[in-house]
Design an enzyme around this catalytic site. Structure first.
Site, short mmCIF file in Angstrom:
data_model
loop_
_atom_site.label_atom_id
_atom_site.label_comp_id
_atom_site.label_asym_id
_atom_site.label_seq_id
_atom_site.Cartn_x
_atom_site.Cartn_y
_atom_site.Cartn_z
N HIS A 201 34.26 -60.27 -0.57
CA HIS A 201 34.70 -60.61 -1.72
C HIS A 201 35.06 -61.81 -1.95
CE1 HIS A 201 34.78 -56.26 -2.40
NE2 HIS A 201 34.61 -56.57 -3.53
N ARG A 308 36.59 -56.83 -12.58
CA ARG A 308 37.26 -56.63 -11.32
C ARG A 308 38.81 -56.58 -11.26
NH1 ARG A 308 32.49 -58.95 -8.73
NH2 ARG A 308 31.45 -57.45 -7.31
N ARG A 345 36.92 -52.14 -14.63
CA ARG A 345 36.93 -51.13 -13.67
C ARG A 345 38.40 -51.00 -12.97
NH1 ARG A 345 33.95 -52.54 -8.21
NH2 ARG A 345 35.64 -54.40 -7.83
N GLU A 448 28.31 -46.13 -5.52
CA GLU A 448 28.43 -47.10 -4.33
C GLU A 448 28.30 -46.38 -2.89
OE1 GLU A 448 31.35 -50.27 -5.30
OE2 GLU A 448 32.39 -48.61 -5.78
N ASN A 471 26.28 -53.63 -3.54
CA ASN A 471 27.28 -54.42 -2.31
C ASN A 471 27.56 -53.16 -1.43
OD1 ASN A 471 26.68 -56.47 -3.87
ND2 ASN A 471 28.92 -56.50 -4.76
N ASP A 472 28.30 -52.52 -2.03
CA ASP A 472 28.78 -51.17 -1.43
C ASP A 472 27.86 -50.17 -0.87
OD1 ASP A 472 31.69 -51.56 -0.67
OD2 ASP A 472 32.27 -51.43 -2.63
N ARG A 482 30.29 -54.89 5.33
CA ARG A 482 30.05 -56.05 4.40
C ARG A 482 30.77 -57.37 4.73
NH1 ARG A 482 31.77 -54.01 -1.65
NH2 ARG A 482 31.63 -56.53 -2.36
N CYS A 519 25.70 -53.80 -11.26
CA CYS A 519 26.65 -54.76 -11.29
C CYS A 519 26.92 -55.40 -9.88
CB CYS A 519 27.90 -54.19 -11.82
SG CYS A 519 28.61 -52.99 -10.75
C1 PEP Z 1 29.77 -53.27 -5.35
O1 PEP Z 1 30.03 -52.83 -4.62
O2 PEP Z 1 28.44 -53.63 -5.67
C2 PEP Z 1 30.61 -53.90 -6.39
C3 PEP Z 1 29.95 -54.39 -7.74
O3 PEP Z 1 31.89 -53.69 -6.21
P1 PEP Z 1 32.59 -54.59 -5.37
O4 PEP Z 1 31.64 -55.87 -4.78
O5 PEP Z 1 33.79 -55.34 -5.98
O6 PEP Z 1 32.93 -53.78 -4.16
MG MG Z 2 32.11 -52.03 -4.54
#
Ligand code: PEP
Ligand code: MG
Length: 593
Positions: A201, A308, A345, A448, A471-472, A482, A519
């Site tokens: 993040h 977020r 979210r 995710e 991402n997740d 990650r 996203c």
């Molecule tokens: C993701 O996991 O792709 C996402 C958009 O949420 P975050 O990056 O905040 O975990």
């Molecule tokens: Mg995520």
């Protein structure tokens, strides 16, 4: 001597500037420039804080009980001596203020970094250990400065106001996502951290700032010294320390080229995102705070695809925002977007997004050797139902003022889905009973976790829409933390399993007539635009800084001809090469051979 340090590219482009080293524990120290006519007042502020600490130490010494070990008094004498050390501390700190126009806190922590390095290099163990004493003394002065405050901080002053000043690059071992946030309007033109992955993040927030950054550069904060000249090559994830004039010139040239390219792309800002074959594509913004809506609108976003909300919960000393405070924040975002939808979210706290430093320590102790697999996001919300309902009420109230979509992170169990809807129904009922105005929301699930893709029909029955958090999804599909740079080479968005999960989600949602968005960071990476379009995606959510390169790809795409491309990528053992081959006939021939 010039040195190269390799890390992970986070944000494209070239930054050239002087290093500002900041210890991770002091990243939240205010960094700003002061105007020339404030220099004297700032030096006085520093001296006053020093005097306050001097009295503090003296009082401590006088109040030592008679039976206290005499080393304690001796230690306090050492602290007093360090505090008044003109050559090592006071004079150089004053010079950072007078010559560089740093505020007192910044000047002090800059000098501390210089001293810390000198101590680290000492042969004598006893002297090396005095580093901790200097740190304690400086911490005391920093606290005295923040108590006394009185700083003349004009947030409008930035590096650009000091034409003669060199641009600055922040170097730290680690920066928390919340601390990164405070650099949104900062004086730094680049960031380097020792730790972190591409989609940690911290990296995501750095990317949203649209300035070159490198994370996971391991030794960087040890190798780089305060004030060193640095080049950040944000495309290659490379940091060059103390570059030669020739290298510097080469990078200045690339920097200018990059700038020209960006200016050229701004012409697309007001163009609708429509493919060559007339397919409209929705571009939505990812935001962290309500004020980010300004950049979203400026970039031409058609709404917010991911707010977020956890960033409202960070650095609050264990006092999360209550319903009212959250309502004010959500209302600000909804009103700012003037009728465009805002997807809020629910809080995704945990993993690499602790609420504050103490909760980060707590998480470390709470069996969370790997917090990514722990009580995070919806798991945390459902374990704190009162807090969760307060958030849901705040969101429902904001929905009375404009279109709001509610998005739930990290769901995998059907029981979690039911529990979420129970909480939502109760929150709605509470508002109804108290006669508080509220509106309706459409409800979506983040996809995710691979398990969610495998039971997607269930999700599509419950939810109005789904949003793929790549991402997740990558992290959980490939079992790669990650945020961990030591396994960053395995964090691969091109992994065929990841691509199949994404394709399957888009296909199933489209067939069920449910809206689907991406996203995660893949949405903002132009390398994936054609592939996602070819898979049937028509809604992308990303940081506004990523809009134009993606839009350029959309404008050049013909979705009616993308099926073959998707087929080639999805059936290849080397999906990335297969994708690149599309624009490179030579590579295509090589792959065919
Ligand atoms: C993701 O996991 O792709 C996402 C958009 O949420 P975050 O990056 O905040 O975990
Ligand atoms: Mg995520």
């Amino acid at each position: 001597m010039s040195v190269q340090v390799f890390g992970l590219p986070v944000s494209r482009g070239v930054a050239i500037g002087r290093a500002v080293l900041v210890a991770s524990s002091r990243v939240d120290v205010a960094h700003y420039f002061i105007a020339a006519d404030q220099v004297e007042a700032e030096v006085t502020r520093l001296h006053l804080a020093r005097d306050v600490v001097s009295v503090e130490i003296e009082t401590l010494k006088n109040e030592l009980p008679d039976d206290a070990p005499h080393e304690l008094a001796a230690l306090l004498d050492v602290h007093q001596m360090l505090l008044h050390d003109e050559e090592s501390l006071t004079k150089p700190t004053r010079e950072w203020i007078e010559e560089r126009h740093y505020n007192a806190e910044w000047a002090l922590s800059a000098q501390l970094e210089v001293l810390a390095r000198q101590f680290d290099e000492m042969e004598d163990e006893y002297l090396r250990e005095r580093k901790a004493d200097v740190e304690q003394v400086v911490e005391r002065v920093l606290r005295a400065l923040s108590r006394g405050n009185g700083a003349q901080h004009d947030p409008a002053l930035s590096a650009r106001d000091f034409a003669g000043e060199d641009p600055l690059v922040l170097v730290a071992e680690d920066i928390s996502p919340a601390d990164m946030l405070q650099f949104k309007r900062s004086i730094f033109t680049g960031f380097i951290t020792d730790v972190g992955g591409r989609t940690s993040h911290t990296a995501i927030v750095a990317r949203s700032l649209d300035i070159p950054a490198v994370v996971g550069a391991r030794e960087a904060s040890r190798l780089i010294r305060q004030d060193d000249w640095l080049i950040i090559d944000g495309d290659a994830g490379l940091v060059i320390v103390d570059p030669s004039p020739i290298v510097l010139e080469e990078y200045r040239f690339r920097q200018r080229q990059g700038q020209l390219e960006r200016e050229r792309l701004t012409r697309l800002r007001h163009k609708a995102a429509v493919t060559l074959d007339g397919q409209r594509v929705e571009l939505l913004a990812n935001i962290e705070l309500p004020e980010d809506t300004a950049a979203a609108l400026e970039a031409g976003a058609e709404g917010v695809g991911l707010f977020r909300s956890e960033f409202l919960f960070m650095n609050r000393d264990g006092h999360p925002p209550d319903e009212e405070e959250q309502f004010v924040a959500y209302r600000a975002a909804v009103q700012a977007m003037r009728g465009l939808p805002v997807t809020i979210r629910t809080v995704d706290i945990g993993a690499d997004k602790p609420m504050d430093r103490s909760s980060a320590n707590e998480m470390r102790h709470e069996n969370m050797l790997n917090p990514a697999l722990g009580r995070r996001a919806i798991r945390w919300s459902l374990s704190e139902p009162a807090m969760f309902r307060a958030q849901l009420r705040a969101i429902l109230r904001a929905a009375a003022l404009g279109p709001v979509k509610l998005l739930v992170p990290m769901l995998s169990h059907i029981s979690e889905i039911r529990a979420t809807f129970d909480c939502l129904n109760r929150a709605r009922e509470q508002l109804r009973q108290s006669g508080t105005p509220h509106g309706e929301v459409t409800v979506g699930a983040m996809i995710e976790i691979p398990a969610a893709v495998l039971i997607l029909p269930v999700f599509l029955r419950y939810f109005d829409f789904v949003s793929i958090g790549t991402n997740d999804l990558i992290q959980y599909a490939l079992a790669i933390d990650r945020t961990d740079e030591s396994v960053a080479h395995l964090y691969d968005p091109w992994h065929p399993a990841v691509l199949h999960l994404i394709e399957s989600t888009i296909e199933q949602a489209n067939s069920a007539g449910k809206a689907v968005c991406v996203c995660g960071e893949m949405a903002g990476d132009p390398e994936f635009t054609e592939l996602l379009l070819g898979m049937g995606l028509r809604s992308f959510s990303m940081h506004p800084a990523q809009f134009l390169p993606v839009k350029q790809r959309i404008l050049r795409a013909d979705t009616s001809r993308l099926a073959a491309h998707v087929e080639a990528v999805m059936s290849s053992d080397e999906p990335r090469l297969a994708s690149l081959a599309r624009s490179s006939p030579a590579l295509r021939r090589e792959m065919a051979a």
